[in-house]
Design a protein around this motif. Structure first.
Motif, PDB file in Angstrom:
ATOM      1  N   GLN A  33      60.697 112.202  30.188  1.00 18.79           N
ATOM      2  CA  GLN A  33      61.728 113.246  30.180  1.00 18.79           C
ATOM      3  C   GLN A  33      62.852 112.898  31.139  1.00 18.79           C
ATOM      4  O   GLN A  33      62.630 112.311  32.196  1.00 18.79           O
ATOM      5  CB  GLN A  33      61.115 114.591  30.567  1.00 18.79           C
ATOM      6  CG  GLN A  33      62.104 115.753  30.641  1.00 18.79           C
ATOM      7  CD  GLN A  33      61.441 117.047  31.086  1.00 18.79           C
ATOM      8  OE1 GLN A  33      60.279 117.302  30.777  1.00 18.79           O
ATOM      9  NE2 GLN A  33      62.156 117.867  31.826  1.00 18.79           N
ATOM     10  N   VAL A  34      64.082 113.270  30.760  1.00 18.80           N
ATOM     11  CA  VAL A  34      65.237 113.126  31.646  1.00 18.80           C
ATOM     12  C   VAL A  34      65.675 114.526  32.074  1.00 18.80           C
ATOM     13  O   VAL A  34      66.065 115.344  31.241  1.00 18.80           O
ATOM     14  CB  VAL A  34      66.405 112.404  30.951  1.00 18.80           C
ATOM     15  CG1 VAL A  34      67.612 112.321  31.894  1.00 18.80           C
ATOM     16  CG2 VAL A  34      65.992 111.017  30.505  1.00 18.80           C
ATOM     17  N   THR A  35      65.565 114.785  33.367  1.00 17.82           N
ATOM     18  CA  THR A  35      66.024 116.050  33.924  1.00 17.82           C
ATOM     19  C   THR A  35      67.211 115.773  34.825  1.00 17.82           C
ATOM     20  O   THR A  35      67.211 114.801  35.587  1.00 17.82           O
ATOM     21  CB  THR A  35      64.902 116.743  34.733  1.00 17.82           C
ATOM     22  OG1 THR A  35      63.849 117.108  33.836  1.00 17.82           O
ATOM     23  CG2 THR A  35      65.417 117.989  35.431  1.00 17.82           C
ATOM     24  N   CYS A  36      68.212 116.614  34.731  1.00 14.63           N
ATOM     25  CA  CYS A  36      69.432 116.414  35.517  1.00 14.63           C
ATOM     26  C   CYS A  36      69.586 117.526  36.542  1.00 14.63           C
ATOM     27  O   CYS A  36      69.510 118.710  36.207  1.00 14.63           O
ATOM     28  CB  CYS A  36      70.642 116.388  34.594  1.00 14.63           C
ATOM     29  SG  CYS A  36      72.181 116.167  35.483  1.00 14.63           S
ATOM     30  N   LEU A  37      69.772 117.127  37.799  1.00 16.00           N
ATOM     31  CA  LEU A  37      70.199 118.054  38.840  1.00 16.00           C
ATOM     32  C   LEU A  37      71.723 118.060  38.818  1.00 16.00           C
ATOM     33  O   LEU A  37      72.362 117.065  39.186  1.00 16.00           O
ATOM     34  CB  LEU A  37      69.703 117.606  40.210  1.00 16.00           C
ATOM     35  CG  LEU A  37      68.284 117.997  40.626  1.00 16.00           C
ATOM     36  CD1 LEU A  37      67.973 117.404  41.994  1.00 16.00           C
ATOM     37  CD2 LEU A  37      68.110 119.507  40.643  1.00 16.00           C
ATOM     38  N   LEU A  38      72.289 119.154  38.373  1.00 16.73           N
ATOM     39  CA  LEU A  38      73.731 119.249  38.161  1.00 16.73           C
ATOM     40  C   LEU A  38      74.311 120.285  39.109  1.00 16.73           C
ATOM     41  O   LEU A  38      73.752 121.375  39.266  1.00 16.73           O
ATOM     42  CB  LEU A  38      74.007 119.657  36.710  1.00 16.73           C
ATOM     43  CG  LEU A  38      75.448 119.964  36.325  1.00 16.73           C
ATOM     44  CD1 LEU A  38      76.310 118.710  36.400  1.00 16.73           C
ATOM     45  CD2 LEU A  38      75.510 120.589  34.928  1.00 16.73           C
ATOM     46  N   ARG A 203      74.987 114.933  27.961  1.00 18.25           N
ATOM     47  CA  ARG A 203      74.806 113.734  27.142  1.00 18.25           C
ATOM     48  C   ARG A 203      73.441 113.084  27.373  1.00 18.25           C
ATOM     49  O   ARG A 203      72.831 112.551  26.444  1.00 18.25           O
ATOM     50  CB  ARG A 203      75.914 112.729  27.461  1.00 18.25           C
ATOM     51  CG  ARG A 203      75.931 111.493  26.559  1.00 18.25           C
ATOM     52  CD  ARG A 203      76.989 110.510  26.995  1.00 18.25           C
ATOM     53  NE  ARG A 203      77.075 109.397  26.065  1.00 18.25           N
ATOM     54  CZ  ARG A 203      78.019 109.242  25.147  1.00 18.25           C
ATOM     55  NH1 ARG A 203      78.959 110.163  25.004  1.00 18.25           N
ATOM     56  NH2 ARG A 203      78.028 108.194  24.350  1.00 18.25           N
ATOM     57  N   MET A 204      72.941 113.150  28.614  1.00 14.71           N
ATOM     58  CA  MET A 204      71.750 112.388  28.962  1.00 14.71           C
ATOM     59  C   MET A 204      70.475 113.213  29.089  1.00 14.71           C
ATOM     60  O   MET A 204      69.382 112.707  28.855  1.00 14.71           O
ATOM     61  CB  MET A 204      71.977 111.647  30.286  1.00 14.71           C
ATOM     62  CG  MET A 204      73.021 110.552  30.211  1.00 14.71           C
ATOM     63  SD  MET A 204      72.924 109.431  31.620  1.00 14.71           S
ATOM     64  CE  MET A 204      71.382 108.577  31.293  1.00 14.71           C
ATOM     65  N   ALA A 205      70.584 114.477  29.465  1.00 16.48           N
ATOM     66  CA  ALA A 205      69.409 115.215  29.916  1.00 16.48           C
ATOM     67  C   ALA A 205      68.665 115.919  28.785  1.00 16.48           C
ATOM     68  O   ALA A 205      69.268 116.437  27.846  1.00 16.48           O
ATOM     69  CB  ALA A 205      69.807 116.230  30.975  1.00 16.48           C
ATOM     70  N   ASP A 206      67.351 115.944  28.910  1.00 16.86           N
ATOM     71  CA  ASP A 206      66.520 116.834  28.093  1.00 16.86           C
ATOM     72  C   ASP A 206      66.521 118.229  28.696  1.00 16.86           C
ATOM     73  O   ASP A 206      66.398 119.223  27.983  1.00 16.86           O
ATOM     74  CB  ASP A 206      65.080 116.312  28.038  1.00 16.86           C
ATOM     75  CG  ASP A 206      64.990 114.916  27.456  1.00 16.86           C
ATOM     76  OD1 ASP A 206      65.484 114.711  26.334  1.00 16.86           O
ATOM     77  OD2 ASP A 206      64.433 114.024  28.132  1.00 16.86           O
ATOM     78  N   GLU A 207      66.652 118.278  30.024  1.00 19.38           N
ATOM     79  CA  GLU A 207      66.677 119.558  30.725  1.00 19.38           C
ATOM     80  C   GLU A 207      67.651 119.457  31.892  1.00 19.38           C
ATOM     81  O   GLU A 207      67.744 118.416  32.542  1.00 19.38           O
ATOM     82  CB  GLU A 207      65.280 119.928  31.223  1.00 19.38           C
ATOM     83  CG  GLU A 207      65.196 121.331  31.835  1.00 19.38           C
ATOM     84  CD  GLU A 207      63.769 121.817  31.955  1.00 19.38           C
ATOM     85  OE1 GLU A 207      63.233 122.331  30.950  1.00 19.38           O
ATOM     86  OE2 GLU A 207      63.197 121.673  33.056  1.00 19.38           O
ATOM     87  N   ILE A 208      68.365 120.540  32.128  1.00 18.08           N
ATOM     88  CA  ILE A 208      69.336 120.606  33.220  1.00 18.08           C
ATOM     89  C   ILE A 208      68.890 121.666  34.215  1.00 18.08           C
ATOM     90  O   ILE A 208      68.495 122.772  33.828  1.00 18.08           O
ATOM     91  CB  ILE A 208      70.749 120.947  32.696  1.00 18.08           C
ATOM     92  CG1 ILE A 208      71.290 119.807  31.829  1.00 18.08           C
ATOM     93  CG2 ILE A 208      71.704 121.230  33.854  1.00 18.08           C
ATOM     94  CD1 ILE A 208      72.607 120.139  31.144  1.00 18.08           C
ATOM     95  N   ALA A 209      68.929 121.309  35.506  1.00 20.70           N
ATOM     96  CA  ALA A 209      68.715 122.281  36.583  1.00 20.70           C
ATOM     97  C   ALA A 209      70.054 122.427  37.306  1.00 20.70           C
ATOM     98  O   ALA A 209      70.511 121.497  37.971  1.00 20.70           O
ATOM     99  CB  ALA A 209      67.624 121.814  37.538  1.00 20.70           C
TER     100      ALA A 209
END
Length: 359
Positions: A33-38, A203-209
């Motif tokens: 999984q790709v998760t993004c800290l945004l 574009r990249m994340a499966d999930e965004i935090a």
């Protein structure tokens, strides 16, 4: 059977000089999984990443890898033993080592196995022909590919990425991001990506935090984060917004654009109606009214074009509204570029509006 998160952090806190930089942050990332800290600069994203990597110590909270504790305030696995890879904006390649030796750095075991792993990774990222080159002989995109190969060489369970693409030019960035994501997915690596760019996260994340002031204020799939923002600031982080103010009476808000629904909001509550520029619709009917305006369709309100800018595939039109002099923005197809001073009638899509109590 429930799958164990590859990475799990619970209630992480970190303060500097009495100010909470990371405040009760919890999240989990599954294998592959790709998760993004945004979030904006200074919101605590990179500090969170450094605590997970082990180069920064948390004040409280715990970090787990594959269900096993790697760090709390008493027990601590050293950074090099956490099976965590790191990628940063500056690539951090060793200038005195060629590409092959950069990728091999940190690998242990028989020479033949090490060489085979290096060769396979360089082939995977398209850098085989540059294996004897030095970093200063490579372009930014090529250095990024080498940095990815080096980070993947020890087969980390988790990859931490801190703004790794921000040093690349725009045209190259999208290709490199897509290639990097493909390689990471193939390796089955859990990825935690830090960025301040909403477009990159989506574009990249499966999930965004989504982080703000040290806290995660909203977490979910990109589609849900974008289309159901938790508050006005969350909506504004992803795009320009238009804001129309009003007061709730009988679960309705009276505006120059007609009535808006506000179910469950108490009477006399001051609210902001938030919508994105692409959800404003120009009504070209000559008298400024659709055939039968309803609460679903709304009522047109007139504005005067103050600015119109061609943006390539679209045009951005800014209006000064007749009803109170406020300014609203609309994104329209680029074939339409009205002259400054042109009066036009505008409608708002009800299904793309968000109603938030005024903070």
């Amino acid at each position: 059977m429930t799958q164990t998160p590859r990475l799990q952090i619970t209630n992480l806190r970190r303060s500097f000089d009495g100010r909470a930089v990371v405040d009760d942050v919890s999240l989990s990332v599954m294998p592959g999984q790709v998760t993004c800290l945004l979030g904006p600069s200074g919101c605590g994203k990179s500090t969170t990443l450094r605590m997970i990597a082990g180069v920064e110590m948390q004040d409280s909270g715990a970090i787990y890898v594959d269900g096993k504790l790697v760090c709390d305030t008493v027990f601590r696995v050293p950074p090099e033993a956490r099976s965590i890879g790191l990628m940063f904006q500056d690539f951090a390649l060793f200038p005195h080592l060629d590409v092959a030796r950069n990728v091999a750095f940190g690998l242990h075991g028989p020479r033949a196995e090490t060489q085979a792993r290096v060769a396979a990774l360089l082939d995977r990222v398209g850098m085989t022909r540059h294996m004897n080159a030095y970093p200063h002989q490579l372009s930014g995109g090529e250095q990024q590919r080498v940095a990815l190969a080096r980070a993947l060489a020890p087969r980390p369970r988790i990859m931490l990425m801190d703004e790794p693409f921000s040093g690349l030019d725009d045209r190259l960035r999208d290709d490199i991001r897509d290639e990097t994501l493909e390689v990471l997915k193939d390796e089955g690596t859990a990825v935690l990506l830090v960025t301040h760019e909403p477009g990159e996260a989506m574009r990249m994340a499966d999930e965004i935090a989504l982080m703000r002031d040290g806290k995660i204020v909203q977490q979910g799939a990109p589609y849900n984060i974008y289309n159901t923002p938790t508050d006005k600031q969350a909506a504004a982080f992803f795009s320009d917004i238009n804001v129309i103010s009003g007061v709730v009476h009988g679960a309705l808000i009276q505006t120059p654009f007609g009535q808006f629904l506000a179910p469950g909001v108490a009477d006399d509550t001051a609210v902001d109606i938030v919508t994105r520029p692409q959800h404003l619709k120009i009504d070209f009917d000559r008298d400024g009214r659709g055939p039968n305006p309803t609460i679903a369709e709304g009522t047109p309100a007139r504005g005067i074009v103050e600015r119109a800018r061609f943006m390539g595939s679209e045009s951005l039109v800014e209006f000064r509204m007749d009803y109170d002099g406020s300014r609203l923005k609309a994104v329209v197809p680029s074939v339409f570029l009205p002259q400054v001073g042109t009066p036009l009638w505008i409608m708002i899509r009800r299904d793309r509006c968000f109603v938030f109590p005024k903070s």
